[in-house]
Design a protein around this motif. Structure first.
Motif, PDB file in Angstrom:
ATOM      1  N   VAL A 223      -4.244  -6.539   4.146  1.00 50.31           N
ATOM      2  CA  VAL A 223      -3.947  -6.235   2.959  1.00 50.31           C
ATOM      3  C   VAL A 223      -5.110  -6.006   1.740  1.00 50.31           C
ATOM      4  O   VAL A 223      -4.938  -4.783   1.415  1.00 50.31           O
ATOM      5  CB  VAL A 223      -3.558  -7.388   2.982  1.00 50.31           C
ATOM      6  CG1 VAL A 223      -2.665  -6.971   1.286  1.00 50.31           C
ATOM      7  CG2 VAL A 223      -2.025  -7.954   3.307  1.00 50.31           C
ATOM      8  N   ALA A 224      -6.380  -6.894   2.284  1.00 52.39           N
ATOM      9  CA  ALA A 224      -7.316  -6.530   1.548  1.00 52.39           C
ATOM     10  C   ALA A 224      -7.791  -4.715   1.213  1.00 52.39           C
ATOM     11  O   ALA A 224      -8.071  -4.353   0.768  1.00 52.39           O
ATOM     12  CB  ALA A 224      -8.875  -7.269   1.711  1.00 52.39           C
ATOM     13  N   LEU A 225      -7.625  -4.239   2.749  1.00 51.60           N
ATOM     14  CA  LEU A 225      -7.878  -2.921   2.730  1.00 51.60           C
ATOM     15  C   LEU A 225      -6.839  -2.071   1.875  1.00 51.60           C
ATOM     16  O   LEU A 225      -7.034  -0.762   1.206  1.00 51.60           O
ATOM     17  CB  LEU A 225      -7.917  -2.254   4.164  1.00 51.60           C
ATOM     18  CG  LEU A 225      -8.295  -0.561   4.461  1.00 51.60           C
ATOM     19  CD1 LEU A 225      -9.764  -0.177   4.308  1.00 51.60           C
ATOM     20  CD2 LEU A 225      -7.768  -0.183   5.419  1.00 51.60           C
ATOM     21  N   LEU A 226      -5.752  -2.760   2.018  1.00 50.76           N
ATOM     22  CA  LEU A 226      -4.574  -1.761   1.465  1.00 50.76           C
ATOM     23  C   LEU A 226      -4.868  -1.862   0.282  1.00 50.76           C
ATOM     24  O   LEU A 226      -4.335  -1.106  -0.931  1.00 50.76           O
ATOM     25  CB  LEU A 226      -3.275  -2.283   1.866  1.00 50.76           C
ATOM     26  CG  LEU A 226      -3.226  -1.820   4.020  1.00 50.76           C
ATOM     27  CD1 LEU A 226      -2.021  -2.804   4.304  1.00 50.76           C
ATOM     28  CD2 LEU A 226      -3.344  -0.532   4.581  1.00 50.76           C
ATOM     29  N   ALA A 227      -5.572  -3.320  -0.409  1.00 56.79           N
ATOM     30  CA  ALA A 227      -4.774  -3.142  -1.796  1.00 56.79           C
ATOM     31  C   ALA A 227      -5.920  -2.307  -2.736  1.00 56.79           C
ATOM     32  O   ALA A 227      -5.935  -2.220  -3.527  1.00 56.79           O
ATOM     33  CB  ALA A 227      -5.081  -4.713  -2.146  1.00 56.79           C
ATOM     34  N   ALA A 228      -6.972  -2.185  -1.806  1.00 53.02           N
ATOM     35  CA  ALA A 228      -8.564  -1.587  -2.220  1.00 53.02           C
ATOM     36  C   ALA A 228      -7.671  -0.065  -2.359  1.00 53.02           C
ATOM     37  O   ALA A 228      -8.205   0.685  -3.403  1.00 53.02           O
ATOM     38  CB  ALA A 228      -8.682  -1.388  -1.525  1.00 53.02           C
ATOM     39  N   GLY A 229      -6.780   0.618  -1.483  1.00 46.20           N
ATOM     40  CA  GLY A 229      -6.493   2.098  -1.508  1.00 46.20           C
ATOM     41  C   GLY A 229      -5.780   1.702  -2.519  1.00 46.20           C
ATOM     42  O   GLY A 229      -5.625   3.170  -3.514  1.00 46.20           O
ATOM     43  N   ASN A 230      -4.215   0.613  -2.971  1.00 52.94           N
ATOM     44  CA  ASN A 230      -3.470   0.661  -4.158  1.00 52.94           C
ATOM     45  C   ASN A 230      -4.487   0.397  -4.950  1.00 52.94           C
ATOM     46  O   ASN A 230      -4.305   1.589  -6.386  1.00 52.94           O
ATOM     47  CB  ASN A 230      -2.775  -0.151  -3.857  1.00 52.94           C
ATOM     48  CG  ASN A 230      -2.046   0.181  -4.857  1.00 52.94           C
ATOM     49  OD1 ASN A 230      -0.909   0.419  -5.599  1.00 52.94           O
ATOM     50  ND2 ASN A 230      -2.080  -1.582  -5.681  1.00 52.94           N
ATOM     51  N   GLN A 231      -5.839   0.188  -5.607  1.00 49.31           N
ATOM     52  CA  GLN A 231      -6.750  -0.328  -6.605  1.00 49.31           C
ATOM     53  C   GLN A 231      -7.770   1.019  -6.866  1.00 49.31           C
ATOM     54  O   GLN A 231      -8.069   1.031  -8.169  1.00 49.31           O
ATOM     55  CB  GLN A 231      -6.966  -0.624  -6.752  1.00 49.31           C
ATOM     56  CG  GLN A 231      -6.487  -2.657  -6.646  1.00 49.31           C
ATOM     57  CD  GLN A 231      -6.994  -4.208  -6.700  1.00 49.31           C
ATOM     58  OE1 GLN A 231      -8.520  -4.230  -6.760  1.00 49.31           O
ATOM     59  NE2 GLN A 231      -6.387  -4.973  -6.084  1.00 49.31           N
ATOM     60  N   GLY A 232      -7.792   2.182  -5.699  1.00 50.92           N
ATOM     61  CA  GLY A 232      -8.502   3.157  -6.046  1.00 50.92           C
ATOM     62  C   GLY A 232      -9.849   3.021  -6.565  1.00 50.92           C
ATOM     63  O   GLY A 232     -10.357   3.389  -6.460  1.00 50.92           O
ATOM     64  N   LEU A 233      -9.787   1.793  -4.763  1.00 54.87           N
ATOM     65  CA  LEU A 233     -11.543   1.379  -5.304  1.00 54.87           C
ATOM     66  C   LEU A 233     -11.920   2.232  -3.655  1.00 54.87           C
ATOM     67  O   LEU A 233     -11.556   3.001  -3.212  1.00 54.87           O
ATOM     68  CB  LEU A 233     -11.386  -0.041  -4.216  1.00 54.87           C
ATOM     69  CG  LEU A 233     -10.945  -1.322  -5.659  1.00 54.87           C
ATOM     70  CD1 LEU A 233     -11.170  -2.671  -4.624  1.00 54.87           C
ATOM     71  CD2 LEU A 233     -11.709  -0.660  -6.480  1.00 54.87           C
ATOM     72  N   PRO A 234     -13.618   2.490  -4.058  1.00 52.37           N
ATOM     73  CA  PRO A 234     -14.206   3.167  -2.914  1.00 52.37           C
ATOM     74  C   PRO A 234     -13.832   2.416  -1.693  1.00 52.37           C
ATOM     75  O   PRO A 234     -15.962   2.239  -1.575  1.00 52.37           O
ATOM     76  CB  PRO A 234     -15.911   3.995  -3.646  1.00 52.37           C
ATOM     77  CG  PRO A 234     -15.779   2.760  -4.790  1.00 52.37           C
ATOM     78  CD  PRO A 234     -14.629   2.034  -4.911  1.00 52.37           C
ATOM     79  N   VAL A 235     -13.731   2.150  -1.304  1.00 51.54           N
ATOM     80  CA  VAL A 235     -13.024   1.807   0.628  1.00 51.54           C
ATOM     81  C   VAL A 235     -12.429   2.414   0.730  1.00 51.54           C
ATOM     82  O   VAL A 235     -11.225   1.805   0.493  1.00 51.54           O
ATOM     83  CB  VAL A 235     -13.249  -0.187  -0.521  1.00 51.54           C
ATOM     84  CG1 VAL A 235     -12.774  -0.650   1.657  1.00 51.54           C
ATOM     85  CG2 VAL A 235     -13.801  -0.753  -1.152  1.00 51.54           C
ATOM     86  N   LYS A 236     -12.713   2.875   1.870  1.00 49.81           N
ATOM     87  CA  LYS A 236     -11.333   3.063   2.901  1.00 49.81           C
ATOM     88  C   LYS A 236     -11.862   3.212   4.090  1.00 49.81           C
ATOM     89  O   LYS A 236     -13.854   3.060   4.921  1.00 49.81           O
ATOM     90  CB  LYS A 236     -11.973   5.183   2.286  1.00 49.81           C
ATOM     91  CG  LYS A 236     -11.168   4.996   1.346  1.00 49.81           C
ATOM     92  CD  LYS A 236     -10.777   6.676   1.263  1.00 49.81           C
ATOM     93  CE  LYS A 236     -10.745   6.683   0.124  1.00 49.81           C
ATOM     94  NZ  LYS A 236      -9.930   8.582  -0.532  1.00 49.81           N
ATOM     95  N   ALA A 237     -11.408   2.968   5.052  1.00 48.77           N
ATOM     96  CA  ALA A 237     -11.138   3.196   6.187  1.00 48.77           C
ATOM     97  C   ALA A 237     -11.722   5.038   7.225  1.00 48.77           C
ATOM     98  O   ALA A 237     -10.829   5.619   6.762  1.00 48.77           O
ATOM     99  CB  ALA A 237     -10.293   2.440   7.190  1.00 48.77           C
ATOM    100  N   THR A 238     -13.157   4.380   8.006  1.00 49.50           N
ATOM    101  CA  THR A 238     -13.175   5.811   8.052  1.00 49.50           C
ATOM    102  C   THR A 238     -13.069   6.120  10.324  1.00 49.50           C
ATOM    103  O   THR A 238     -12.776   6.938  10.219  1.00 49.50           O
ATOM    104  CB  THR A 238     -14.760   6.138   7.801  1.00 49.50           C
ATOM    105  OG1 THR A 238     -15.247   4.762   8.558  1.00 49.50           O
ATOM    106  CG2 THR A 238     -14.475   6.710   6.505  1.00 49.50           C
ATOM    107  N   LEU A 239     -13.430   5.227  10.574  1.00 55.04           N
ATOM    108  CA  LEU A 239     -12.969   4.666  11.384  1.00 55.04           C
ATOM    109  C   LEU A 239     -12.500   3.823  12.927  1.00 55.04           C
ATOM    110  O   LEU A 239     -12.501   3.089  11.789  1.00 55.04           O
ATOM    111  CB  LEU A 239     -14.622   4.742  12.754  1.00 55.04           C
ATOM    112  CG  LEU A 239     -15.534   6.030  11.797  1.00 55.04           C
ATOM    113  CD1 LEU A 239     -17.184   5.096  12.770  1.00 55.04           C
ATOM    114  CD2 LEU A 239     -15.531   7.811  12.599  1.00 55.04           C
ATOM    115  N   ALA A 240     -11.605   4.195  13.590  1.00 65.12           N
ATOM    116  CA  ALA A 240     -10.612   3.523  14.412  1.00 65.12           C
ATOM    117  C   ALA A 240     -12.000   2.483  15.146  1.00 65.12           C
ATOM    118  O   ALA A 240     -12.808   2.566  15.021  1.00 65.12           O
ATOM    119  CB  ALA A 240      -9.510   3.904  15.073  1.00 65.12           C
TER     120      ALA A 240
END
Lengths: 308, 426
Positions: free
Chosen positions: B176-193
């Motif tokens: 959820v922390a990653l999804l919330a970062a996406g929702n909030q437009g923070l410069p945090v993204k998953a780049t590699l699985a």
């Protein structure tokens, strides 16, 4: 008489020096005269003034800290999204407790208070028991003391896993962790308070042929109680700390202030996490204040500061 | 004199407090959000004239290479050593899907101009993130002029640090922390699985997943998975774990099409204690991880109800502001080093390679025998197209996500460009 090379006495108390000649022996002696301070001249006014200053400083210090935090946040010195300003936290608290049924903290607060009180109760009960027994018996102290000292240093949160398996996956492991933590603080303070009851008190009781119960009831207990309340007060704060930490690790029913804080961190909702921290802090302050008040009520003979 | 000093101190304190208050009431409209002005990173990995990469000496015996099996659809990899096989179709979610691969030692290193230190956080040093650990210990990061500073930190706690540019890479999951970062437009993204289990979706093979007590079902011999809907379940983080996503997906795939978990009771129990909770009947089912499920293998009273979804990695390496926005060339270098490590040391059944196992054991602090008790993981740096949307749908349904009602678009959560540039498909 003051030695010629001795350091100058405290100038706040000793105002004046004079050298006089002893008319009998003819030797010169140093006379010290003490001038009355403001406190001596008007003790009531001085006490009131000191209280006002102390209270003002007590309030001003956190106000300054919170103001600095607010400034740092609104000026962008710290990232407001992750470290919200105090005004943001107050607004979030208002919204949380008023409007949002899904974030109903009252249930969590109730659950946490219940866990804390049970843990505190058992910890205090056992701590007092062991403290008095070990304090009054040198033999018991020699037998059990080293073991308890060794156990004291075990990190209590690490015991949660063990308690989960022994006590089951419900409220009991949390209560047990709080109780164990509280126990050590109360035991150490109680034992120490009993051991350090002045020998003169005991001697006086013995001269009146006091039996063991009378010695305990009329000498040891009244003498040790103020110090024990200091331990109870410290243990109250520790109970809150331990409870919140335990609920980070395991929170039956997904309830409790610690669970709320941890969950808010997990879902990147820092305002809610800070609401939890404020709630935990208030809970601690309130609990400590209650213990302090109890201490004052039950030990009216003690100097005020000794029970907080 | 003393009184004068006291007065002076009091006056100074009052003045200081007043000035602080006045300042605090000043401009509070300053936007603390970091600007995102950096240009899109140039494609740095497409050139193919690099010298042969040092493949290391330990990868010769890796078995079961998957280089020949890249999907035919999707992006086309063109970098040397990755041609045609370095990228797969993200829509391919078939059982038995082969992950993207390049040849050993590829993509070739393109070292940064100067040695650069990156801060990398993870809560664990375990086999699933051993490509990261070996990228460091086998010198693949050094070939890109990168130096890793490892920080032990939970992913959720790393997200604010990544947004602030303090942490560059964090190991985590689709949390959820990653999804919330996406929702909030923070410069945090998953780049590699990271990986998927080799036998995911195969219920004849015991593995990580949702394990249940048979006696919790009305017909223990033939448990009706629909009954899990109202059972007491546990995971290490309660409701907010991606494990419930694969649980729902897999139970639906096993024939219970209308399965949902809205009414299930979900507890948060430390992962090491979930097996005991299951055995003590404190829960009916629990998410049991490697290698803890081994204790249930020969016990017919327990069974695997849901494994991880086949061919779908659910763990991530996320980049923070510095790599996404400020210096994407560093992100590219990290991605190349990571992919090269996977291609060189983790291709196929790497558990049969003693040299690689020795390195993994050294990096994770486990012994090779412990590691070999479970199968090799299938390391996979590519995300599937549907994953973030489906995970969000479930979290919204379960009430884990309450701040938004429809899934955030994938491009706010995932940035595939680093992996694609590394294989020459970007």
């Amino acid at each position: 008489m003051t030695e010629p090379n001795s350091p100058r006495p405290d100038t706040t108390v000793l105002r004046d020096f004079a050298v006089a000649r002893n008319t009998v022996t003819g030797s010169s002696v140093r006379m010290i005269s003490r001038q009355p301070t403001a406190a001596d001249r008007n003790p009531g006014r001085h006490t009131r003034k000191r209280k006002i200053i102390e209270r003002t400083l007590g309030i001003a210090f956190p106000v300054v800290l919170i103001t600095l935090w607010q400034i740092a946040s609104v000026r962008g010195w710290i990232d407001r999204r992750f470290y919200p300003a105090p005004s943001d936290i107050v607004a979030e608290m208002r919204a949380t407790f008023r409007n949002n049924p899904k974030k109903n903290w009252w249930i969590d607060i109730g659950v946490s208070v219940r866990r804390m009180l049970w843990g505190y109760f058992w910890g205090v009960l056992l701590g007092l028991l062991f403290g008095f027994l070990l304090g009054m018996s040198r033999l018991l102290r020699a037998t059990i003391g080293p073991t308890l000292n060794a156990l004291y240093t075990v990190p209590k949160l690490a015991l949660i896993g063990i308690f989960l398996i022994i006590l089951g996956f419900d409220e009991k492991p949390i209560i047990a962790v709080v109780a164990v933590t509280v126990f050590f603080f109360v035991w150490i303070q109680t034992e120490s308070a009993v051991v350090y009851v002045p020998e003169g008190f005991r001697e006086a009781a013995r001269s009146f042929n006091a039996n063991r119960w009378q010695m305990f009831r009329h000498v040891i207990l009244p003498s040790a109680l103020p110090s024990i309340f200091v331990g109870l007060r410290v243990a109250a704060g520790v109970a809150v700390l331990t409870l919140i930490g335990s609920e980070f690790v395991f929170a039956p029913g997904n309830q409790g202030i610690g669970y709320r804080i941890n969950n808010a961190r997990q879902i990147l909702d820092p305002k809610q996490a800070y609401v939890g921290l404020v709630v935990a802090a208030l809970l601690g302050v309130l609990f400590i204040a209650i213990i302090r008040m109890l201490g004052r009520l039950l030990t009216p003979w003690a100097p005020k500061d000794s029970v907080g | 004199m003393l009184r004068t000093r006291k007065r002076l101190a009091t006056t100074v304190s009052v003045l200081a407090a007043a000035s602080l208050l006045i300042t605090a009431c000043g401009d509070d409209k300053k936007d603390a959000t970091p600007t995102t002005t950096a240009a899109a990173p140039s494609s740095t990995a497409a050139s193919t004239d690099s010298t042969t990469a040092g493949s290391g000496s330990t990868a010769e015996s890796t078995a079961g290479s998957t280089v020949d099996s890249a999907a035919s659809a999707g992006p086309k990899a063109t970098a040397k050593g990755c041609e045609g096989t370095g990228a797969t179709d993200p829509n391919d979610t078939s059982v038995g899907r082969k992950p993207a691969r390049c040849e050993k030692g590829f993509p070739a290193p393109q070292p940064l101009k100067e040695m650069t230190t990156i801060n990398v956080s993870s809560a664990f040093k375990l086999e699933f993130n051993s490509p990261l650990l070996l990228a460091d210990s086998m010198g693949e990061l050094a070939k890109e002029n990168l130096k890793m500073n490892f920080i032990n930190l939970k992913f959720a706690d790393a997200v604010p640090q990544m947004a602030a540019g303090q942490i560059d890479v964090a190991v985590g999951g689709l949390e959820v922390a990653l999804l919330a970062a996406g929702n909030q437009g923070l410069p945090v993204k998953a780049t590699l699985a990271n990986y998927f289990p080799p036998h995911a979706g195969d219920y004849t093979v015991p593995q990580t997943g949702l394990w249940c007590r048979r006696d919790a079902f009305t017909t223990p011999d033939k448990p009706n998975l629909k009954e899990i809907e109202k059972m007491k379940l546990a995971s290490s983080v309660g409701r907010g774990t991606v494990s419930w996503y694969y649980t729902v997906e897999e139970i639906r795939r096993q024939g219970v099409a209308d399965f949902n978990m809205v009414n299930a009771t979900i507890e948060a129990i430390p992962s090491a204690d979930i097996p005991a909770a299951l055995q003590n009947n404190a829960i009916n089912c629990g998410i049991i991880l490697d290698p803890m499920w081994l204790q249930f293998v020969d016990k017919p009273e327990y069974f695997l109800a849901a494994s991880q979804t086949p061919g779908e990695p659910l763990g991530i390496y996320a980049f923070g502001k510095r790599l996404l926005v400020d210096n994407p060339e560093i992100g590219d270098a990290f991605a190349r080093a990571f992919l090269r490590t996977v291609n060189t040391y983790f291709n196929g059944d790497y558990h049969k390679d003693p040299a690689v196992m020795a390195k993994i054991a050294e990096a994770t602090g486990q012994n090779p025998e412990q590691l070999s008790r479970v199968d090799s993981l299938v390391m996979d740096w590519e995300f599937r197209a549907k994953t973030t949307t489906e995970v969000q749908k479930l979290f919204i349904e379960l009430g884990v996500i309450t701040d938004w009602k429809t899934p955030v678009p994938e491009d706010k959560i995932i940035d595939r460009s680093f992996a694609l540039r590394a294989v020459g498909a970007g």
